[in-house]
Design a protein around this motif. Structure first.
Motif, short mmCIF file in Angstrom:
data_model
loop_
_atom_site.label_atom_id
_atom_site.label_comp_id
_atom_site.label_asym_id
_atom_site.label_seq_id
_atom_site.Cartn_x
_atom_site.Cartn_y
_atom_site.Cartn_z
N PRO A 404 41.83 43.77 46.13
CA PRO A 404 42.08 44.36 44.80
C PRO A 404 43.08 43.57 43.97
O PRO A 404 43.00 43.55 42.75
N PHE A 405 44.02 42.89 44.63
CA PHE A 405 45.03 42.14 43.86
C PHE A 405 44.43 40.91 43.21
O PHE A 405 44.81 40.55 42.08
N ALA A 406 43.50 40.27 43.88
CA ALA A 406 42.81 39.12 43.27
C ALA A 406 41.96 39.58 42.09
O ALA A 406 41.89 38.92 41.05
N CYS A 407 41.32 40.75 42.26
CA CYS A 407 40.52 41.30 41.17
C CYS A 407 41.39 41.69 39.98
O CYS A 407 41.02 41.48 38.82
N LEU A 408 42.57 42.25 40.29
CA LEU A 408 43.50 42.62 39.22
C LEU A 408 43.96 41.38 38.46
O LEU A 408 44.10 41.42 37.23
N GLN A 409 44.17 40.29 39.18
CA GLN A 409 44.59 39.05 38.53
C GLN A 409 43.52 38.56 37.56
O GLN A 409 43.83 38.04 36.48
N LEU A 410 42.26 38.74 37.95
CA LEU A 410 41.15 38.34 37.08
C LEU A 410 41.20 39.11 35.76
O LEU A 410 41.05 38.53 34.67
N LEU A 411 41.46 40.41 35.84
CA LEU A 411 41.51 41.22 34.63
C LEU A 411 42.77 40.93 33.82
O LEU A 411 42.74 40.98 32.58
N GLU A 412 43.85 40.63 34.51
CA GLU A 412 45.07 40.24 33.78
C GLU A 412 44.87 38.95 33.01
O GLU A 412 45.29 38.82 31.86
N ASP A 413 44.19 38.00 33.64
CA ASP A 413 43.89 36.75 32.95
C ASP A 413 43.01 36.98 31.73
O ASP A 413 43.15 36.31 30.70
N ALA A 414 42.12 37.95 31.83
CA ALA A 414 41.25 38.27 30.70
C ALA A 414 42.06 38.91 29.57
O ALA A 414 41.89 38.56 28.40
N PHE A 415 42.97 39.82 29.91
CA PHE A 415 43.78 40.49 28.90
C PHE A 415 44.66 39.49 28.16
O PHE A 415 44.81 39.58 26.93
N TYR A 416 45.24 38.56 28.88
CA TYR A 416 46.14 37.57 28.27
C TYR A 416 45.38 36.35 27.75
O TYR A 416 46.01 35.37 27.32
N LEU A 417 44.04 36.42 27.81
CA LEU A 417 43.18 35.35 27.26
C LEU A 417 43.38 34.01 27.96
O LEU A 417 43.17 32.95 27.37
N ARG A 418 43.80 34.09 29.24
CA ARG A 418 43.90 32.85 30.02
C ARG A 418 42.54 32.41 30.52
O ARG A 418 42.32 31.23 30.81
N LYS A 419 41.63 33.39 30.63
CA LYS A 419 40.23 33.11 30.95
C LYS A 419 39.36 33.88 29.97
O LYS A 419 39.73 34.98 29.54
N HIS A 420 38.21 33.31 29.64
CA HIS A 420 37.32 33.95 28.69
C HIS A 420 36.01 34.32 29.37
O HIS A 420 35.51 33.58 30.22
N PHE A 421 35.46 35.48 28.99
CA PHE A 421 34.27 36.01 29.64
C PHE A 421 33.20 36.31 28.59
O PHE A 421 33.51 36.72 27.46
N ASP A 422 31.93 36.11 28.98
CA ASP A 422 30.84 36.45 28.07
C ASP A 422 30.46 37.92 28.25
O ASP A 422 31.05 38.64 29.06
N SER A 423 29.46 38.38 27.50
CA SER A 423 29.10 39.80 27.50
C SER A 423 28.51 40.28 28.82
O SER A 423 28.37 41.48 29.04
N GLU A 424 28.17 39.36 29.72
CA GLU A 424 27.65 39.74 31.03
C GLU A 424 28.70 39.63 32.12
O GLU A 424 28.40 39.82 33.29
N GLY A 425 29.92 39.29 31.74
CA GLY A 425 31.01 39.22 32.70
C GLY A 425 31.21 37.87 33.35
O GLY A 425 32.05 37.73 34.24
N ASN A 426 30.47 36.87 32.90
CA ASN A 426 30.62 35.54 33.47
C ASN A 426 31.77 34.79 32.81
O ASN A 426 31.99 34.92 31.60
N ILE A 427 32.48 34.01 33.61
CA ILE A 427 33.58 33.21 33.07
C ILE A 427 33.00 32.07 32.23
O ILE A 427 32.08 31.37 32.65
N VAL A 428 33.54 31.92 31.04
CA VAL A 428 33.10 30.85 30.15
C VAL A 428 34.01 29.66 30.37
O VAL A 428 35.21 29.72 30.10
N GLU A 429 33.43 28.62 30.90
CA GLU A 429 34.23 27.43 31.17
C GLU A 429 34.54 26.71 29.87
O GLU A 429 33.68 26.51 29.02
N GLU A 430 35.80 26.31 29.71
CA GLU A 430 36.19 25.55 28.55
C GLU A 430 35.86 24.08 28.79
O GLU A 430 36.30 23.48 29.76
N ILE A 431 35.08 23.57 27.92
CA ILE A 431 34.64 22.17 28.07
C ILE A 431 35.67 21.26 27.45
O ILE A 431 35.99 21.36 26.27
#
Length: 439
Positions: A404-431
């Protein structure tokens, strides 16, 4: 502002009301444009009517009315001279039936603020909240057709607020109750309550109506008015224990006397009681309930109650714009709010979390930013929102996960915009684009 522009704005409001909206009484107008324009023309002629000029309305035109309070005063004066509604024996009372319907429709709009959608002072169109123009209107029709409605979906999507707005659209008498584990049949239907004896020492018991039975009696005594009961968090109570034999009478097909049932305390009911021969739910009673179907602390609702309600799932996208637009305190950072809200909810759909749309957070969570108005630093505002309002909720979602802590980190990264996700939940890699220099 030019008085003619003000009048035109109210004509436009009435035109929209006739062609697109529902009357508070629950009847859908949806007139063709030609008929709507005919009704507006009838009202336009009112300013030259001698009866209108002499009724003391203090407005030159019916389209000069600018508030609900003023509408009530003018309507009462028009009734006195027979211009509004039926008034045989009064001057003009039998000669204005052709304008009676337009009057009633127009004043039903003015006396219900949900329909008065145009600024009287500026002439600009008032933005119609998304929930009013789409979701609430759909739910209004569902309730009107099925009499019982449950709003379910993600937390923070404004389901309780929507229920109250729907009741307003019915122009109804409203009662609000929140179910909880200790709430039971005696609270909702009827039961025995302790009373002191004549000498203040002896203790006796008397049968008392519960909230719903009292509500139904009021509806029975006021048959011309709709009555809406709002049950918040319906699945937090033990439904079978609360409703008892009312499972039958709340069925939409058994409203009225044909749904009469004998309650547990029927033999104790006085002969003068409205339900002395059995209890039934009057036909002008409607029920709206709300629930978060992901709440793991309560039992799932059984099929008997499910089939007696229509169901509408409210997603966070359905009410996002309406909720955020109505929060003035966050308009200066609305772009950042929208980006974080959407990115976080996209991340919740990531396949590694095993969640779904029912777990996406409603926009109401982000309106909590207004509580930190004294915090001048924007980044600190969002820190407070995450730490004190969102982190704990999403962590509860993740308790059953392997990590659960790794999953929480994923959501924290999303909230702080450290990682970006598409409408299906996939991580959008920055090119990363490497610039090369031609030699």
């Amino acid at each position: 502002m030019d008085i003619n522009i003000s009048r035109e704005n109210r004509r436009r409001a009435f035109f929209e009301h006739l062609t697109n909206c529902q009357c508070p009484q629950g009847k859908t107008l949806n007139w063709p444009e030609k008929k709507a324009n005919q009704w507006i023309s009838l009202l336009d002629k009112l300013e030259t009517n001698e009866l209108f000029q002499g009724c003391g309305a203090n407005v030159e035109s019916i389209f000069d009315i600018t508030s609900v309070e003023e509408a009530r005063v003018v309507y009462e004066k028009m009734q006195m001279v027979g211009l509004a509604g039926s008034s045989s024996g009064r001057p003009g009372g039998d000669n204005h039936c052709q304008t009676s319907a337009p009057f009633l429709a127009y004043f039903s709009m003015l006396m219900n603020e949900n329909y008065f959608k145009y600024h009287a002072s500026t002439g600009e169109t008032v933005p119609i909240p998304e929930e009013d123009s789409y979701i609430t209107k759909e739910c209004f029709n569902l309730l009107k057709t099925n009499r019982n409605l449950i709003l379910t979906g993600a937390p923070g999507t404004g389901k309780t607020f929507m229920a109250k707005r729907i009741a307003e659209m019915f122009n109804a008498e409203t009662e609000f109750v929140q179910f909880h584990p200790s709430y039971d049949y005696t609270d909702f239907v009827e039961g025995l309550r302790p009373i002191k004896g004549t000498n203040d020492k002896e203790l006796g018991f008397v049968r008392k109506d519960g909230l719903f039975k009292s509500f139904c009696k009021n509806a029975l005594n006021n048959p011309d008015m709709n009555h809406v009961l709002i049950i918040d968090e319906i699945n937090r109570g033990e439904i079978s224990k609360i409703l008892g034999e009312l499972f039958f009478s709340i069925d939409p097909e058994y409203r009225g006397i044909k749904g009469k049932v004998k309650t547990q305390y029927q033999n104790m009911i006085e002969p003068s009681d409205a339900f002395a021969n059995g209890f039934f739910v009057p036909e002008n009673v409607y029920i709206i309930a709300t629930m978060n179907d992901i709440d793991r602390s309560v039992e799932s609702m059984d099929f008997a109650i499910r089939r007696r309600f229509s169901w509408k799932e409210v997603n966070y996208t359905d009410t996002k714009d309406a909720i955020l637009d109505n929060c003035n305190a966050i308009q200066s950072i609305i772009g950042d709010v929208n980006e974080r809200l959407e990115n976080l909810n996209n991340a919740i759909l990531n396949s590694s979390l095993g969640l779904g749309t029912a777990y996406q957070l409603g926009a109401s969570y982000f309106t909590k930013l207004q509580r930190y108005s004294e915090v001048t630093d924007i980044a600190s505002k969002f820190d407070s929102l995450w730490k004190y309002h969102i982190k704990g909720v999403v962590f509860e979602y993740l308790r059953g996960n392997e990590d659960p802590f790794a999953c929480l980190q994923l959501l924290e990264d999303a909230f702080y915009l450290r990682k970006h996700f598409d409408s299906e939940g996939n991580i959008v890699e920055e090119i990363q684009i490497e610039e090369t220099l031609d030699e």
